[in-house]
Structure formats: C-alpha cells, structure tokens
Design an enzyme around this catalytic site. Sequence first.
Site, PDB file in Angstrom:
ATOM      1  N   HIS B  14       8.421 -35.989  57.994  1.00 35.62           N
ATOM      2  CA  HIS B  14       7.926 -36.198  59.158  1.00 35.62           C
ATOM      3  C   HIS B  14       7.897 -37.581  59.358  1.00 35.62           C
ATOM      4  O   HIS B  14       8.497 -38.505  58.399  1.00 35.62           O
ATOM      5  CB  HIS B  14       6.378 -35.699  59.454  1.00 35.62           C
ATOM      6  CG  HIS B  14       5.190 -36.684  59.095  1.00 35.62           C
ATOM      7  ND1 HIS B  14       4.294 -37.212  59.788  1.00 35.62           N
ATOM      8  CD2 HIS B  14       5.242 -37.382  57.697  1.00 35.62           C
ATOM      9  CE1 HIS B  14       3.626 -38.054  59.072  1.00 35.62           C
ATOM     10  NE2 HIS B  14       4.239 -38.239  57.869  1.00 35.62           N
ATOM     11  N   CYS B  33       5.423 -45.632  57.770  1.00 32.94           N
ATOM     12  CA  CYS B  33       5.331 -44.336  58.360  1.00 32.94           C
ATOM     13  C   CYS B  33       6.227 -43.988  59.237  1.00 32.94           C
ATOM     14  O   CYS B  33       6.356 -42.826  59.753  1.00 32.94           O
ATOM     15  CB  CYS B  33       3.767 -43.975  58.509  1.00 32.94           C
ATOM     16  SG  CYS B  33       2.695 -44.187  57.328  1.00 32.94           S
ATOM     17  N   HIS B  39      10.281 -39.653  56.395  1.00 33.53           N
ATOM     18  CA  HIS B  39       9.745 -39.548  54.615  1.00 33.53           C
ATOM     19  C   HIS B  39       8.960 -38.005  54.521  1.00 33.53           C
ATOM     20  O   HIS B  39       9.053 -37.368  55.735  1.00 33.53           O
ATOM     21  CB  HIS B  39       8.807 -40.701  54.422  1.00 33.53           C
ATOM     22  CG  HIS B  39       7.606 -40.674  55.155  1.00 33.53           C
ATOM     23  ND1 HIS B  39       7.277 -41.100  56.441  1.00 33.53           N
ATOM     24  CD2 HIS B  39       6.139 -40.479  54.728  1.00 33.53           C
ATOM     25  CE1 HIS B  39       6.210 -41.013  56.990  1.00 33.53           C
ATOM     26  NE2 HIS B  39       5.492 -40.689  56.150  1.00 33.53           N
ATOM     27  N   HIS B  41       5.764 -35.154  52.477  1.00 33.55           N
ATOM     28  CA  HIS B  41       4.577 -34.979  51.676  1.00 33.55           C
ATOM     29  C   HIS B  41       4.592 -33.743  51.118  1.00 33.55           C
ATOM     30  O   HIS B  41       5.037 -32.716  51.813  1.00 33.55           O
ATOM     31  CB  HIS B  41       3.452 -35.154  52.450  1.00 33.55           C
ATOM     32  CG  HIS B  41       3.377 -36.715  53.206  1.00 33.55           C
ATOM     33  ND1 HIS B  41       2.980 -37.711  52.451  1.00 33.55           N
ATOM     34  CD2 HIS B  41       3.629 -37.117  54.386  1.00 33.55           C
ATOM     35  CE1 HIS B  41       2.873 -38.921  53.251  1.00 33.55           C
ATOM     36  NE2 HIS B  41       3.278 -38.441  54.466  1.00 33.55           N
ATOM     37  N   ASP B  79       6.742 -25.006  56.084  1.00 29.75           N
ATOM     38  CA  ASP B  79       7.128 -25.387  54.636  1.00 29.75           C
ATOM     39  C   ASP B  79       8.672 -25.743  54.778  1.00 29.75           C
ATOM     40  O   ASP B  79       9.408 -24.939  55.229  1.00 29.75           O
ATOM     41  CB  ASP B  79       6.547 -24.277  53.757  1.00 29.75           C
ATOM     42  CG  ASP B  79       6.878 -24.419  52.271  1.00 29.75           C
ATOM     43  OD1 ASP B  79       6.923 -25.741  51.919  1.00 29.75           O
ATOM     44  OD2 ASP B  79       7.426 -23.339  51.701  1.00 29.75           O
ATOM     45  N   HIS B  80       8.910 -26.797  53.969  1.00 31.61           N
ATOM     46  CA  HIS B  80      10.428 -27.191  53.480  1.00 31.61           C
ATOM     47  C   HIS B  80      10.976 -27.439  55.437  1.00 31.61           C
ATOM     48  O   HIS B  80      11.999 -27.173  55.512  1.00 31.61           O
ATOM     49  CB  HIS B  80      11.370 -26.076  53.207  1.00 31.61           C
ATOM     50  CG  HIS B  80      11.044 -26.201  51.461  1.00 31.61           C
ATOM     51  ND1 HIS B  80       9.837 -25.490  51.136  1.00 31.61           N
ATOM     52  CD2 HIS B  80      11.795 -27.001  50.671  1.00 31.61           C
ATOM     53  CE1 HIS B  80       9.867 -26.056  49.789  1.00 31.61           C
ATOM     54  NE2 HIS B  80      10.948 -26.617  49.464  1.00 31.61           N
ATOM     55  N   GLU B 128      -2.797 -35.142  53.369  1.00 30.27           N
ATOM     56  CA  GLU B 128      -1.336 -35.702  53.310  1.00 30.27           C
ATOM     57  C   GLU B 128      -0.825 -36.240  51.986  1.00 30.27           C
ATOM     58  O   GLU B 128       0.236 -35.982  51.638  1.00 30.27           O
ATOM     59  CB  GLU B 128      -1.322 -36.723  54.371  1.00 30.27           C
ATOM     60  CG  GLU B 128      -0.008 -37.153  54.927  1.00 30.27           C
ATOM     61  CD  GLU B 128       0.028 -38.340  55.831  1.00 30.27           C
ATOM     62  OE1 GLU B 128       0.312 -38.064  57.053  1.00 30.27           O
ATOM     63  OE2 GLU B 128      -0.285 -39.592  55.434  1.00 30.27           O
TER      64      GLU B 128
END
Lengths: 140, 140, 140, 140, 140, 140
Positions: B14, B33, B39, B41, B79-80, B128
């Site tokens: 994100h 950010c 980037h 998490h 996810d992913h 996060e």
Amino acid sequence: MIYIVRKEHFNAAHKLFNPSWSKEKNEKEFGVCSNKNWHGHNYEIEVTLKGKLDPESGMLINLKILSKILKNEIIDKVDHMNLNMDVPFLKDVITSTENVTIKFWEILDEKIKSLNIDCKLHKIRLYETPRNFVEYYGEK
Amino acid sequence: MIYIVRKEHFNAAHKLFNPSWSKEKNEKEFGVCSNKNWHGHNYEIEVTLKGKLDPESGMLINLKILSKILKNEIIDKVDHMNLNMDVPFLKDVITSTENVTIKFWEILDEKIKSLNIDCKLHKIRLYETPRNFVEYYGEK
Amino acid sequence: MIYIVRKEHFNAAHKLFNPSWSKEKNEKEFGVCSNKNWHGHNYEIEVTLKGKLDPESGMLINLKILSKILKNEIIDKVDHMNLNMDVPFLKDVITSTENVTIKFWEILDEKIKSLNIDCKLHKIRLYETPRNFVEYYGEK
Amino acid sequence: MIYIVRKEHFNAAHKLFNPSWSKEKNEKEFGVCSNKNWHGHNYEIEVTLKGKLDPESGMLINLKILSKILKNEIIDKVDHMNLNMDVPFLKDVITSTENVTIKFWEILDEKIKSLNIDCKLHKIRLYETPRNFVEYYGEK
Amino acid sequence: MIYIVRKEHFNAAHKLFNPSWSKEKNEKEFGVCSNKNWHGHNYEIEVTLKGKLDPESGMLINLKILSKILKNEIIDKVDHMNLNMDVPFLKDVITSTENVTIKFWEILDEKIKSLNIDCKLHKIRLYETPRNFVEYYGEK
Amino acid sequence: MIYIVRKEHFNAAHKLFNPSWSKEKNEKEFGVCSNKNWHGHNYEIEVTLKGKLDPESGMLINLKILSKILKNEIIDKVDHMNLNMDVPFLKDVITSTENVTIKFWEILDEKIKSLNIDCKLHKIRLYETPRNFVEYYGEK
C-alpha cells in the site's frame, strides 16, 4: 483505579464432546476438536485485577500473591492434565475455551473476594492457541 | 456475555496518498509511507465477537465459522494484494490502518448480522506492524 | 548453498510412557508428563532445506511445495490427534520430543529425496513449548 | 471514534523500596524486587489515543508524531537509566509498575492535551516483563 | 546425535564499565550502557545439549534435570541481581553479553561434565534484548 | 570465538517476477506472489558476526556500530521501498527471499571486511514472514 495483569501457562489434553449428541453430530459440530482420543494445547491465561493502589506499597496487589493464587487454584489443577477427565470442576462441562474460562472466573472471583482486599477480578483472557482466545468479564 | 477472538494475517502492499494534495504535501504529511512505488506489511487482524454461549455446544460461535468468514470476506480479498489498486472496497480510500479497519468493520458487521445468531461484532484490532495498530468498536 | 525454513504448527495430545517399566518407574522418570489421561501441546515445527538456488526462479524450492509436503506427510497425520494412539508411525515409540523429531526426519528425508531436486533436508526443530525444543540434523 | 496504539521499549534498572519501612519490612513485602543493588527490565510501553479521524489524512494522528512525543517525554528520560535515581519525575516514588504507569500518564496526558488536536490519551499499558503488566485509563 | 534446548529467563541490572579507563573513555566506548547508576534487562538464556538418545526413556536428558541445573547454577545467582555487584563469578568482569555468556558456559560445562551422562553442552544463546544476543559454543 | 547477533526490521513491497517468462508461467511458478500490483512484508533481518573478544571492552563489536552499518547499508535503502523498483542493488534480480539475502550478504561482507577488525560476517537470516525465512553463510 488501576489494572494489573499476570500471565501464566499450562499444558493440557481435551476434546469437545456433548454426550447427549450422537457421534455423528459431535463430529459435525466440533470437527477435529472431537477426536475421541483427545488432542491438546499449551494454554496461556491472563488474569486482570482492578482496584485502588495501596499508597504505602505503590502496588494494587503483590504479583507474587496473584501468581501463587493462580498456581494453587488453577495451574496445579489443570497443568499436564486431561481437562475432561482429571479436573473436578470441569466434570460434565464441554471443555470449550469459553466454558473453561467461565469456570476459572468462578473459582478466582470467589478466592479474590475472600482476600478482603481493595481489588477485584476484572477480566480473564484464555488463549487456546496464539490465534484463538476468549475474554470474560463476569457479565451475565 | 463472553468474547471470542480469532487472529488472521495477510501480506499486502500500500501507500498513503491523498490525490487532492500536491506531491509535496503528501510527502510532508505521510513521509516515507507515501513512497510512490509502494511499500508493504505483514498485517495481523484480530476480530472479537460478543454474545451469549450456546449451552448445547458450550461455544459462542464455532471458530471455524468465524475463520471461514474472515477468509471469504477479508483475507481472500486483501492477501498478496495492493490495498490501493486491487481491493474494490478500498477504492478512493486513503489506506491508513484506521480507514482499512473501518472498512473491514463495515463488511464483517453486515455479514455477522446476516447470520442471525446470538452474537455480534465487538472489536477489530489491525496490526500494521507489531508496534503500530488500530482498534475499532464501530463507534460513530 | 542456501538454507530455507518453513514453520508449521499442530495441536496434539500425548504422554510419556514406557510399557516395559512399572507405573512407579514411569512416574519417577517422566513425572507429570506421564499422567495416564494424557496432556497436550501446541507444537511448532521448523523444517530447514539446504541446496543451490535455481537461477531461473531465484528460489531453492517454492515454499508452497514444502508447505504442502509438510501438510500431507506430517500435519494431517498429527494435528488434533493423540500421538501415542492415532499416529501409525509413532506406534510403539515413546513420544518424547526427541523421538517424534527423529520420526518426522525419516519421513521428510525420504520424501524430499524422492523429489529429485537439488536440495535436501538439513534440520528439523520441534517446539513442544516455547521453552522446550529439540533439533535434529539426521546425524547417527 | 477510533483508537490507535504505538508500542515503544526501554531498558532500565530499579528496585522496590519504601524508605519509611525497615529493611526487614521492605524485604518481606517486596522480596527479591527490593535487592539493594537494583535489578532491571526491558520495559515495553503501549500508548493508546482515542479520537475522531481526520478525513483528509485518514488518520487519527500521524504515528510519527506520537512516537516522537513518546521519545522526547518518556523514552529519552528513562531508557538506560535507574528509575529510582536518574528520573526527576519518579523521585520519591516507589517505582512499582503501577506508579511508573501513572506518572507516564500524567506527563503524556498533559502533553497530548497541549497539542489541541481532536484526540486524547485513552490508555497506557506498561509491561515489566511479558508476564507482568499494568493498564491505566486515568481513572481516579 | 540430537540437540535439546531449554530456555529460561532472569531480570538483572548491570552497566558496562572498564575501571582501567577514564570516565570519558567509558562513555565514549559504551555510551548509555555505561550510565553510572545502572540499567537492566529481562535476559533470556537458551542452553543446548548434544548427545545420544537413551533408548529406554526416548530422551537425551530429562528437561526437568536441565531446568534444575540452570536454576541452581545460573538463575538463582543472577535473577533480580546486579550483575556487576552481586554475582561472585562476574566479579572483575565487564558484564557485556559476550562475557556473561562465556562465564555461564564455564559453569554449565563443568556441571554437565560432572553428571557423567552421554551428553554435553553444545551452545549457549543469551538474549540481552529480543534484538541483541550472543551465541557461544565453547570455541577458543 | 564468539557470535553476536543484531536484529533489525524494514517494511517493503515486492513481487516475484521473471521477465524472461510469460505471464502464465510467472503465475504458475510464483502464484499470488507474482500479483502484478505488488504485495509486501514486514521483513526482519538477523545478522551474525563471528570473531574474538576484545579483552579491553569485553565485546566482539559494539552493537551500536553493527546497528549503524545495517541502517546505512541496508535499512535506509530498503525500508518503505519497492524492492523491485527502488533498490539499485536489486535491479534485475528476482526479489525472492533467497536472492535478497545473498545481495545483503555481498554488501555487508564487503563493508565488515573494510573495517579491519577482528570479526567477520558469519550468517544472515531474513524473515519474509514469521513462518518463512532464509539463512545464508556465504557458502558458494
């Protein structure tokens, strides 16, 4: 008004099983958790007390006292045991994390009230696994 | 009245970016950010349900059901993924942990109400990182 | 030469018991771990493979493959089971963490050899609890 | 209404000691925690703020700001220090986890109020060890 | 040949200080770790033994025995202590994690050799914090 | 001969993608990890140095020095970045955990050799998630 928490652990076997249900219904409802030969967990229990500081000691309660209560009232009775077979206060109880937590509350709440100190049981959190856990505040 | 918690995880990319702001203002407000190339998490989500025990099963809700709802409604969708680009319900949302948590609440609250069972969504905690997380109780 | 590790978990019941010993000797040697009605753990298994990178994929082995092998060969056979009663490859074995680790090695080593890929099993670490664990490298 | 949490850590020495008590009473009440030559901990502090989202940023507060406040007001004053000897705001305080938490609250609550933003301090959780911790909500 | 690990913890105060250096050099080399009034940590120690399984017990060594040795030889001597002032075997030693680990090795290696069992000390890992730790294998 | 470990973390986006393969082959080999819009992780890196103690300081190396090297050479270049797009030393590399670990080794090994101190890089462990990680010792 401050809250203090002590975390302890125990290892136990159990299974989820309702004797008034058929074998099939137990398997349908509880899945692998109803395996007849048991399975087990490294449980973690977090107990929160709530109350007013004793200004002389700067403490709500000495955590050694809480830790000793947990040892005598809970850990010694369930650690390295079968929750369904070896624990008198869980007899005739389905040993779901919810029911085990409520039974722990009843025992600890009575014990802590009997101490006649200025704090009371506020919350119990019981981890069955790091990803599955229950919280109880004594609410009816 | 008892609370049960299930923790799940997902990995996503994100960035924090407000399209109505200049590049400079985005950088000033969001710092690293807002890196334009994203980037990411390893997010952890903890979902708490609250309600009354079913005395027959000894459970509030079978955690397999909650886990499956989380998989279908949340995990499979994020996810992913890239939270800004790949997730319809996050379209036009700044993907702060706060906003993502609130969107998860809206989806899960509606889904759990539709089950017509005696429990409701109580809390979502979204990590996060292990040191930055958000909690939401559906309060307006 | 690089090492890649996948960690999985399972929940199981067991007890330490040598049938050629008396009840008293079992209790003396194994203590609470020999409780006749079982106890249990949330086990964690870490499996390390060692080998050369495939330059095309940049990977030693796709961790999805390793994860699937672990699921089929180990986790599905021990999760929510009684290690002493329900697991054919642990029949007639004292289910100490040491013995369970060695049996897992035998199964995984054979399976990974059968893949005919450029990597081999290097190490198994098995956690019985976060504070008690065993490591095995296949050394005789 | 949303809650955001930042976790920080510091390492410090301390002892539990009430100067108005005899050496014997200190030892009886505080046990090994009163060792005259100090002991120490890796403390972890979790600070929760509560408030309304800023719709422009999607955030309650930029966690960099909260992290910087924690660094300036708390961590820089206690990290690698002796809580009893080196920290002005803990002078003449028994450095129990309870008292340290309340002192942290007083400092952070005043600081966050002075920011004149739409959020306030909701909770401080202070871990002395992973198994012993205190929670405070500013309740009198 | 199998490896078994037991993890224990203790809380202690210390400082890094070389008495043959000036105050300035101590501060330059050791930074905040040389704070004259001490700081402290929740240390974690992992001790690995290596040897051959006893086929009768299925164990390398009963972990209760190892745990008791650790308690008597190490934990009781350092827990809730000042490593620089209260621990005879650390007298005149700079209490770096490296030096403390080596001293622990000397004590445990001698003790385990004296048991005359078929296993020996293989490794000590000492965590000063979750992010700083030392490993020692007795290599000269 | 002693080993010292420092653990650091960074958050990054990436995807697994081999540009010489078709879109279909990338998806077949890398699955969800090849999502074209990226995903991401909270990476953890553990760096182990090996060498002889400096008897004057009692340390192998001041961990502040190692931590600063990690910050300058690695963390500042990858934290809050896209590993595929923003990191010069990962250009034209498939950003598998294996490849990223080897690139980190090359950078850190050269840097630590250039310090001309009595220790060398021994191992890098890189966690992509708490359950997937890679270890590298510089072995060809």
